[in-house]
Design an enzyme around this catalytic site. Structure first.
Site, PDB file in Angstrom:
ATOM      1  N   HIS A   1       0.858  -1.183   0.000  1.00 43.72           N
ATOM      2  CA  HIS A   1       0.000   0.000   0.000  1.00 43.72           C
ATOM      3  C   HIS A   1       0.889   1.226   0.000  1.00 43.72           C
ATOM      4  O   HIS A   1       2.122   1.106   0.060  1.00 43.72           O
ATOM      5  CB  HIS A   1      -0.928  -0.002   1.233  1.00 43.72           C
ATOM      6  CG  HIS A   1      -0.178   0.043   2.506  1.00 43.72           C
ATOM      7  ND1 HIS A   1       0.268  -1.097   3.172  1.00 43.72           N
ATOM      8  CD2 HIS A   1       0.284   1.093   3.224  1.00 43.72           C
ATOM      9  CE1 HIS A   1       0.936  -0.734   4.239  1.00 43.72           C
ATOM     10  NE2 HIS A   1       0.974   0.594   4.297  1.00 43.72           N
TER      11      HIS A   1
ATOM     12  N   THR B   1       2.390   1.753  11.270  1.00 44.13           N
ATOM     13  CA  THR B   1       2.232   3.216  11.325  1.00 44.13           C
ATOM     14  C   THR B   1       0.756   3.619  11.337  1.00 44.13           C
ATOM     15  O   THR B   1       0.437   4.803  11.300  1.00 44.13           O
ATOM     16  CB  THR B   1       2.905   3.905  10.122  1.00 44.13           C
ATOM     17  OG1 THR B   1       2.200   3.532   8.917  1.00 44.13           O
ATOM     18  CG2 THR B   1       4.366   3.525  10.017  1.00 44.13           C
TER      19      THR B   1
HETATM   20  N1  LIG Z   1       1.785   1.324   7.338  1.00 52.56           N
HETATM   21  S1  LIG Z   1       2.329  -0.124   7.753  1.00 52.56           S
HETATM   22  O1  LIG Z   1       3.151  -0.696   6.673  1.00 52.56           O
HETATM   23  O2  LIG Z   1       3.024  -0.039   9.037  1.00 52.56           O
HETATM   24  C1  LIG Z   1       0.987  -1.219   7.960  1.00 52.56           C
HETATM   25  C2  LIG Z   1      -0.307  -0.755   7.929  1.00 52.56           C
HETATM   26  C3  LIG Z   1      -1.368  -1.661   8.084  1.00 52.56           C
HETATM   27  C4  LIG Z   1      -1.140  -3.015   8.265  1.00 52.56           C
HETATM   28  C5  LIG Z   1       0.167  -3.452   8.311  1.00 52.56           C
HETATM   29  F1  LIG Z   1       0.429  -4.743   8.518  1.00 52.56           F
HETATM   30  C6  LIG Z   1       1.230  -2.556   8.163  1.00 52.56           C
HETATM   31  F2  LIG Z   1       2.494  -3.018   8.209  1.00 52.56           F
HETATM   32 ZN   LIG Z   2       2.080   1.817   5.464  1.00 49.77          ZN
END
Ligand SMILES: NS(=O)(=O)c1cccc(F)c1F
Ligand SMILES: [Zn+2]
Length: 258
Positions: A92, A196
């Site tokens: 993402h 995050t």
């Molecule tokens: N922004 S983030 O990469 O830390 C993250 C966000 C949502 C679910 C996750 F497993 C994740 F790793």
């Molecule tokens: Zn992320």
């Protein structure tokens, strides 16, 4: 009302429902290259992705996410700072309302217009959900996006945005190869951190690539046509979906390069 990125439900308010927001290993952070420790023991990243594991692209109301079949080891991360094998679950992005902000990690205070996160989970656990709350459960590869030439590898994703403009929309996405979104050089910084976004679990080995990939300003504008809001609700542009840097609290950031 659930968490988001507005003044009344954004990063400054998350601690009310997720007290770990003030924890000892929160992400993102400001990476200061001059303060990182070169570690000759760090291995090169070994990323092997199978495009046939790509399932769909989704607007989850916080970001645009591409999800992968993770019932086999065919898309995975090994080596780098981790031990064992971590399966790719999803990737993402986070981005800004304008090209001067949008990344979560910053480099000596510099913000990039966007940041890609490739989320992998440790196969010592039975599933992503089980791994997500363990201290060694996840490994996320972060890649900065920098304004430059058009990126043809992003275009396949952007072309799907019109069909997933609002929260909860998804559409199938076949044979997308996430390795086309990696920079040529895989030098990285690594540190122990967290998700995050809520629930902000302190379960992530962060692996942030030094080299950005390019995106054109027009392609960046396409990200800003996505909506936080669901069909029928007042249109609310999906922009500034990034958490600002958090206190380092004594952590060491290691570099895989001199
Ligand atoms: N922004 S983030 O990469 O830390 C993250 C966000 C949502 C679910 C996750 F497993 C994740 F790793
Ligand atoms: Zn992320």
């Amino acid at each position: 009302m659930s968490w988001g990125y507005k003044p009344n439900n954004g990063p400054q308010k998350w601690v009310e429902n997720f007290p770990i927001a003030d924890g000892v290993r929160q992400s993102p952070i400001d990476i200061v290259p001059g303060q990182a420790s070169y570690d000759a023991g760090l291995k090169p990243l070994a990323l092997k992705y199978d495009p046939s594991t790509c399932l769909d692209i989704l607007n989850n109301g916080h970001s645009v996410q591409v999800t992968f079949a993770d019932d086999t080891d065919s898309s995975r991360l090994t080596d780098g700072p981790i031990s064992g094998l971590y399966r790719l679950k999803q990737f993402h992005f986070h981005w800004g309302a304008s090209d001067n902000k949008g990344s979560e990690h910053t480099v000596a205070g510099t913000k990039y217009p966007a940041e890609l996160h490739l989320v992998h989970w440790n196969t010592k656990y039975a599933s992503f959900s089980e791994a997500a709350s363990k201290p060694d459960g996840l490994a996320v590869v972060g890649v900065f996006l920098k304004i430059g030439g058009e990126n043809p590898n992003l275009q396949k994703l952007l072309d799907a945005f019109d069909t997933i403009q609002s929260k909860g929309k998804q559409t199938s996405l076949a044979n997308f190869d996430p390795s086309t979104l990696l920079p040529g050089c895989l030098d990285y910084w690594t540190y122990d951190g967290s998700l995050t976004t809520p629930p902000l679990y302190e379960s992530v080995t962060w692996i942030v690539c030094k080299e950005p990939i390019s995106i054109s300003s027009a392609q960046m504008a396409k990200f800003r046509t996505l909506l936080f809001s669901a069909d029928g609700a007042a249109q609310d542009c999906m922009v500034d979906n990034y958490r600002p840097p958090q206190p380092l609290k004594g952590r060491t950031v290691r570099a895989s390069f001199k």
